[in-house]
Design a protein around this motif. Structure first.
Motif, short mmCIF file in Angstrom:
data_model
loop_
_atom_site.label_atom_id
_atom_site.label_comp_id
_atom_site.label_asym_id
_atom_site.label_seq_id
_atom_site.Cartn_x
_atom_site.Cartn_y
_atom_site.Cartn_z
N SER A 59 6.86 5.71 -4.93
CA SER A 59 6.50 5.35 -3.50
C SER A 59 6.01 4.21 -4.34
O SER A 59 6.53 3.24 -5.98
N THR A 84 6.33 1.86 0.83
CA THR A 84 4.55 2.38 0.94
C THR A 84 3.56 1.58 0.37
O THR A 84 4.00 0.90 -0.59
N GLU A 86 0.51 2.95 -1.09
CA GLU A 86 -0.48 3.42 -1.75
C GLU A 86 -1.16 3.00 -3.47
O GLU A 86 -2.02 2.97 -3.96
N TYR A 87 -0.56 1.87 -3.39
CA TYR A 87 -1.10 0.95 -4.61
C TYR A 87 -1.42 -0.19 -3.91
O TYR A 87 -1.50 -1.35 -4.40
#
Length: 271
Positions: A59, A84, A86-87
């Motif tokens: 991720s 990706t 997500e953060y």
């Protein structure tokens, strides 16, 4: 205690990275259990957004670095297509754009990630890349040495054979030249001394005095290493290893590598 020491190594490496690279923000963390790493150390951050952030393998940029076990970088985090997102929230809160992530790998296992970041969307240059890799190597070496010391100082489940003791001695002598922490280096020297004493004192005071480097080379050779392997282990050139080996053989009155090892053990120089 061990966790605090590892965190200290991480903090020191990040500060060296920031000085060497000129990056305004550096941060990182070590894996504790499973496949998740938590950001534990930051330098240059202006918000708490990244502190304590749990990064999962695969991720984001750091997760990609964990999964691939190699450095990864993006010029603009928010628009990067190969990671990706997500953060994105914490990264945007800190105002980071260009980011590099470098893995900390010990014995082929990823143990953590060091990050460096800019607040502008600019390419990560070679100087920054080299500084990040060097900082990660510092942490790798510190973790490897601490693990070796931990194993050697822990009560073994079985009494080791002399060959195992000699192998451990050679590996420790090989680690010594690259240890930058003076206290840890002296502790390692003390462990080497204990292993050498375990062989038993020679019947007479030794008449041979080897230099530390000659002892390092001889201990590594005694473990079965070739000159080339000894050079890699000790961070020397093969020609330099040959020079130290010849000098040690001359002092020991030996004509071959094997004779030199046997003579050194009889003199109490090696276990």
């Amino acid at each position: 205690m061990a966790e605090r020491m590892e965190t200290g190594e991480l903090r020191g490496a990040l500060l060296r990275l920031r000085r060497a690279s000129g990056l305004p923000v550096v941060f990182g963390g070590l894996l504790q259990e499973g496949r998740t790493m938590r950001i534990a150390e930051l330098s240059g951050a202006v918000t708490p957004a990244l502190r304590g952030l749990a990064v999962s393998t695969g991720s984001g940029l750091g997760g990609k670095c964990l999964a691939l076990s190699r450095p990864c970088a993006v010029t603009d985090y928010r628009s990067a297509r190969h990671i990706t997102h997500e953060y994105d929230g914490p990264v945007a809160a800190e105002g980071l754009r260009a980011v590099i992530a470098v893995p900390v790998v010990v014995r082929r296992t990823v143990r953590g990630v060091l990050y460096g970041a800019l607040r502008d969307a600019l390419p990560i240059g070679e100087r920054v890349f080299d500084a990040a890799v060097a900082a990660a190597r510092d942490v790798e070496q510190a973790l490897a040495v601490r693990e070796e010391v931990r194993v050697l100082l822990s009560p073994p489940p079985l009494v080791p054979s002399w060959e195992e003791v000699r192998q451990a001695h050679g590996e420790l002598r090989g680690l010594l030249p690259g240890v930058t922490d003076p206290a840890l280096r002296e502790r390692l020297r003390a462990v080497c001394g204990r292993l050498e004493s375990a062989a038993g004192a020679p019947p007479e005071p030794p008449s041979v005095t080897l230099t530390p480097r000659e002892t390092d080379v001889l201990a590594t050779v005694a473990s079965g290493a070739t000159n080339a392997a000894a050079a890699r282990s000790l961070g020397l050139r093969p020609e330099t290893v040959k020079g130290y080996l010849r000098s040690a053989m001359r002092k020991l009155g030996a004509h071959t590598r094997l004779e030199a090892v046997v003579a050194a053990r009889r003199a109490g120089v090696l276990p």
